[in-house]
Scaffold this active site. Structure first.
Site, PDB file in Angstrom:
ATOM      1  CG  HIS B  68       1.421  -1.981  -3.128  1.00 46.58           C
ATOM      2  ND1 HIS B  68       0.549  -1.523  -2.164  1.00 46.58           N
ATOM      3  CD2 HIS B  68       2.542  -2.331  -2.468  1.00 46.58           C
ATOM      4  CE1 HIS B  68       1.127  -1.583  -0.990  1.00 46.58           C
ATOM      5  NE2 HIS B  68       2.336  -2.069  -1.132  1.00 46.58           N
ATOM      6  CD  GLU B  71       4.700  -6.098  -2.836  1.00 49.46           C
ATOM      7  OE1 GLU B  71       4.844  -6.348  -1.621  1.00 49.46           O
ATOM      8  OE2 GLU B  71       4.808  -4.934  -3.315  1.00 49.46           O
ATOM      9  CG  HIS B  72       0.528  -6.163   0.498  1.00 47.68           C
ATOM     10  ND1 HIS B  72       0.412  -5.817   1.820  1.00 47.68           N
ATOM     11  CD2 HIS B  72       1.363  -5.258  -0.046  1.00 47.68           C
ATOM     12  CE1 HIS B  72       1.130  -4.737   2.060  1.00 47.68           C
ATOM     13  NE2 HIS B  72       1.715  -4.372   0.942  1.00 47.68           N
ATOM     14  CD  GLU B 148       2.772  -0.609   1.972  1.00 53.74           C
ATOM     15  OE1 GLU B 148       2.051  -1.626   1.888  1.00 53.74           O
ATOM     16  OE2 GLU B 148       3.827  -0.460   1.333  1.00 53.74           O
TER      17      GLU B 148
END
Lengths: 437, 445
Positions: B68, B71-72, B148
């Site tokens: 993840h 991905e950012h 997040e």
């Protein structure tokens, strides 16, 4: 897990429409009911959106939550059918009916196949004309609403909205949640639900959008069948808001590791001649995507939040400019300082030519992409009518965006963004943030 | 069950299976990139997606959250694009873009006017093999990811409990680890971790391109050859080898209390088989079992028994998500009315299931559910992105295009006996986790 959190904007009708090929027809039924329609025969179903103006703001004194409870119970038995019978009939038709309510309107969102359209509409009609509101259904739905209220009591996002609305709206219905409170909902009786229905679901307050596999003539007949027997009248609509919000900081103690912050002051009415410059200014300041000033400064430069945005929130009786973010309790103070500085800066300096150009190309380019499904087209059509926009609005909207000049934005930003009037509502246990009134 | 009035009865199964208005074309480039084009010309809009066959379940030990986090970071600089330029360019062209990470896949997508397809394809190709991270990108974006996590998990006691429950469900498989990462590990992820993960998993031979909407397959092929076709296959792609579950021999019971819980509830999940290529029948039966038990808030078995008949529950549900590379879960939840003990709520849930096992599937109910599934294929044509997702998520979860296209028919072929057989197999408490989740007066920190 997506890369950024899209904060829902209350701004639907504006950042929407347009495309050659999206031809909107105004339909008037034989019985005189008006609707806007986009015919799209390629997929054999229709999306129909109804909005009954007034919505949750029409609750009678002391009966907060009655309209919300009524809305959630409409489908729980109607005509000859009890709740389960109604669900069985609907599912056999593979139709779906959604009932919801916000502070300005009660909405009905229906989706039905072409091949059994008449049966689906006949069933939906029973819910709109002869809902049963049986005591056991009311009690069952009430328990679900109470359960939601108990969960919300622990939700910092809900707490922030409640706090801001309390500060903003004085004695106006917008000041309190339309869901009601555990006490008010617990005290509601069947008559309250029946009255709520009579107060809201009336023929002369309905706005209609439809898109899909249906002709103008067929839609006209459908609307008479569906709505022709509704009564007229309804409870009086609320008056305009006298906004009570002042600049400062309100901290509400809440046991969460990440504080939720809202910030707001009064905004600009939808029909103001300077609305479009304000719209462009907000897009640059806190609009969608990571390019906005707020996202750049608060998220990209400093890593203070997963998502931040600002919005022009235009309701029927008030307008606000509002923003939202969430950050760890230790970092709220820094984020507030950054936002205040940005607020001040756009007011005093306006925006750059590049920013304005980028915002225009984004907004004008994104506009036609909104018209890609029956469901979204029907929502746009009804939203345009609620906003009082003309039927040819789609054809002129991008020109209005493009006509905004740098001077327009500067003038309007100075009027719109007033750092001293900004109220921050912080829900959490922020470090180094005190109440300021 | 009470019956519908005569006007509405007898309509089940009238509408036919839809003739698909979306043509699907598939091909593969020489470097191994699989391409799926879903043609749907409703609006001059195209959805362009690249899905990588890598997700959170493919992370090295101790680096939870790296899929993840990467991905950012994919929105930072590449050898052709400056940091942030990708999204800025999409925005300036009226488009929107985003990305997502799941246990089995990572996806990147743009939605844009169809005449800009080439633009987004050129940029997406650039980050398939040209990511150029610098140290300054790391610390700030890691803070964003931690916020997040705060927003999605730490602020939400239900989400915190779900993490614990999943960790208890999987004894060996990395599905036990949260996608966003355990906080202490996510906080420590480094530039080196991100680069190593990128090199081990990204490349055309581990990706699927899905283009959906107003797109001509031949034009897509030409553009894909031009931009993706020139990227060499990555020889360092690591095979996905995850530790599989051993026999699960004992029920796990979790008691979780948090003052932020508004409503007490009991939840149970069972380890369940997933949709396998060429053998989706068991998963289809479980899909319909979940629908029969908990799909409708009004007419499902659990709603009827627990909400309508005994009125002991406020909310019930059953769920199953068959699309998964490895073993998935089947779940049940019961939120009792206030004042009911969770012991009683669990007993009521078990009683309802026991009665269902005795009574079997109501044929009318099954027919209605199948009708709705058929109709959902018509409604699905209204949403191009969900059509694209079907292929992207399916192909990254071990299915083929043929499997994905066969699925609606396999669902229609499920019989009442198939569902009961699936229920008999799935309700094995030794493979289950039970959660009692309740409010606590005080935090125990």
């Amino acid at each position: 897990m997506t890369r950024f959190f899209i904060v829902i904007s209350a701004f639907f009708a504006l950042i929407s429409p347009a495309q050659a090929g999206t031809e909107i027809k105004e339909v008037t039924s034989p019985g005189g009911i008006k609707a806007w329609l986009v015919e799209e025969p390629s997929i054999p179903f229709t999306a129909l959106e109804l909005r009954f103006q007034g919505g949750g703001s029409l609750d009678r004194p002391g009966k907060r939550g009655a309209i919300n409870l009524m809305t959630a119970t409409i489908e729980e038995g109607a005509g000859d059918l009890d709740a389960q019978g109604f669900a069985v009939a609907r599912d056999e038709l593979a139709a779906s009916f959604g009932f919801d309510v916000n502070r300005d309107a009660l909405s009905v969102s229906a989706r039905f196949l072409s091949e059994n359209r008449d049966e689906a509409i006949a069933l939906l009609r029973t819910a709109l004309v002869s809902p049963r509101f049986e005591q056991d259904a009311i009690d069952r739905v009430r328990e679900q609403i109470l359960s939601g209220l108990r969960s919300d009591a622990n939700d910092p996002n809900t707490a922030a909205i409640i706090a801001l609305n309390t500060l903003s709206y004085g004695s106006h219905p917008y000041a309190t949640r339309l869901d009601g409170t555990i006490e008010s909902v617990s005290a509601l009786v069947r008559d309250d639900v029946v009255n709520a229905f009579r107060d809201v679901v009336v023929k002369d307050r309905v706005f209609i959008g439809a898109a899909g596999d249906i002709s103008a003539e067929e839609l006209g007949q459908l609307l008479d069948d569906l709505l022709g027997d509704l009564p007229k009248g309804g409870a009086p609509l609320p008056s305009a808001v006298d906004l009570q919000l002042t600049g400062g900081v309100t901290v509400e103690d809440f046991p969460v590791p990440q504080a939720v912050t809202l910030f707001a002051h009064d905004g600009i009415p939808r029909d103001d001649p300077d609305f479009f410059p304000a719209f462009l200014a907000n897009e640059i300041f806190g609009g969608s995507g990571l390019q906005s000033r707020l996202s750049q400064e608060v998220r990209e430069e400093r890593g203070l939040t997963y998502g931040i945005g600002s919005f022009l929130v235009n309701s029927d009786h008030s307008s606000m400019v509002m923003g939202q973010f969430a950050t760890a309790n230790s970092r709220v103070s820094e984020a507030i300082d950054v936002i205040r500085d940005e607020w001040q800066q756009i007011a005093s300096e306006g925006v750059t030519p590049e920013e304005l150009e980028d915002a225009k190309t984004y907004l004008t380019g994104a506009y036609p992409l909104r018209f890609d499904s029956n469901a979204s087209i029907a929502r746009i059509l009804v939203g345009m009518q609620l906003d009082g926009l003309p039927i040819d609005y789609i054809d002129t909207r991008n020109d209005k965006v493009n006509a905004v000049t740098l001077d327009d934005v500067k003038r309007v930003a100075e009027r719109l963004y007033r750092a001293d009037d900004l109220r921050f509502v912080v829900v959490g246990q922020p470090e180094g943030v005190e109440n300021v009134n | 069950m009470r019956l519908a009035s005569a006007v509405f009865a007898g309509l089940v199964g009238l509408f036919s299976a839809p003739t698909l208005a979306s043509e699907v074309t598939t091909f593969e480039l020489e470097n191994g990139l699989e391409v799926v084009v879903v043609e749907n010309r409703r609006a001059p809009v195209v959805v362009h997606m690249v899905w990588y066959r890598v997700g959170a379940a493919d992370e090295p030990p101790g680096q939870s959250g790296i899929a993840h986090f990467l991905e950012h970071l994919m929105f930072k600089a590449t050898d052709e694009l400056a940091s942030g330029e990708f999204s800025e360019t999409v925005n300036r062209n009226g488009g929107s873009d985003n990305a997502f990470t799941a246990a089995d896949y990572t996806g990147y997508f743009q939605r844009i006017a169809s005449d800009r397809l080439e633009l987004v394809m050129r940029m997406e190709a650039s980050r398939m093999d040209g990511l150029a991270l610098v140290p300054e990108d790391i610390a700030t974006e890691r803070d964003v990811v931690i916020e997040e996590r705060n927003q999605r998990i730490e602020n939400d006691p239900g989400a915190l409990f779900n993490e614990q429950m999943r960790a208890a469900q999987y004894l060996n498989h990395p599905y036990a680890i949260p996608i966003i990462g355990w906080k202490h590990e996510a906080e420590a992820l480094s530039l080196e971790d991100a680069n190593a993960f990128y090199k081990a998993h990204y490349g055309p031979n581990n990706a699927i391109l899905v283009v959906a909407g107003d797109a001509d397959p031949d034009e897509v092929r030409a553009l894909a050859e031009k931009y993706y076709g020139v990227i060499p296959a990555n020889p360092d792609i690591v095979e996905r080898e995850r530790g599989q579950e051993p026999p699960q021999l004992v029920e796990r019971r979790l008691n979780y209390a948090d003052p932020r819980i508004g409503n007490d509830y009991v939840i149970r999940s069972y380890l369940a088989p997933e949709r396998d290529s060429g053998a989706q029948e068991d998963a289809a039966a479980l899909t319909l079992l979940a629908e029969v038990l908990g799909g409708s808030p009004t007419t499902s078995v659990l709603a009827q028994k627990l909400q309508f008949e005994s009125q002991g529950s406020v909310f019930t549900s059953a769920w199953y998500s068959g699309q998964s590379l490895d073993d998935t879960t089947f779940g049940l939840v019961n939120v009792p009315v206030p004042g009911t003990s969770l012991e009683d709520a669990e007993a009521a849930l078990d009683q309802a299931i026991a009665e269902f096992m005795e009574d079997g599937v109501d044929p009318d109910k099954l027919a209605r559910i199948k009708s709705q599934i058929r109709a959902s294929e018509i409604y699905a044509l209204d949403n191009v992105r969900s059509l694209a997702n079907r292929y992207g998520s399916g192909l990254t979860s071990g299915l083929t295009v043929a499997d994905i296209q066969a699925w609606p028919d396999i669902l229609q072929a499920v019989t009442e006996d198939d569902i009961m057989a699936a229920a008999t197999r799935i309700f094995d408490k030794r493979k289950s986790v039970v959660g009692f989740v309740r409010t606590a007066e005080e935090t125990t920190q």
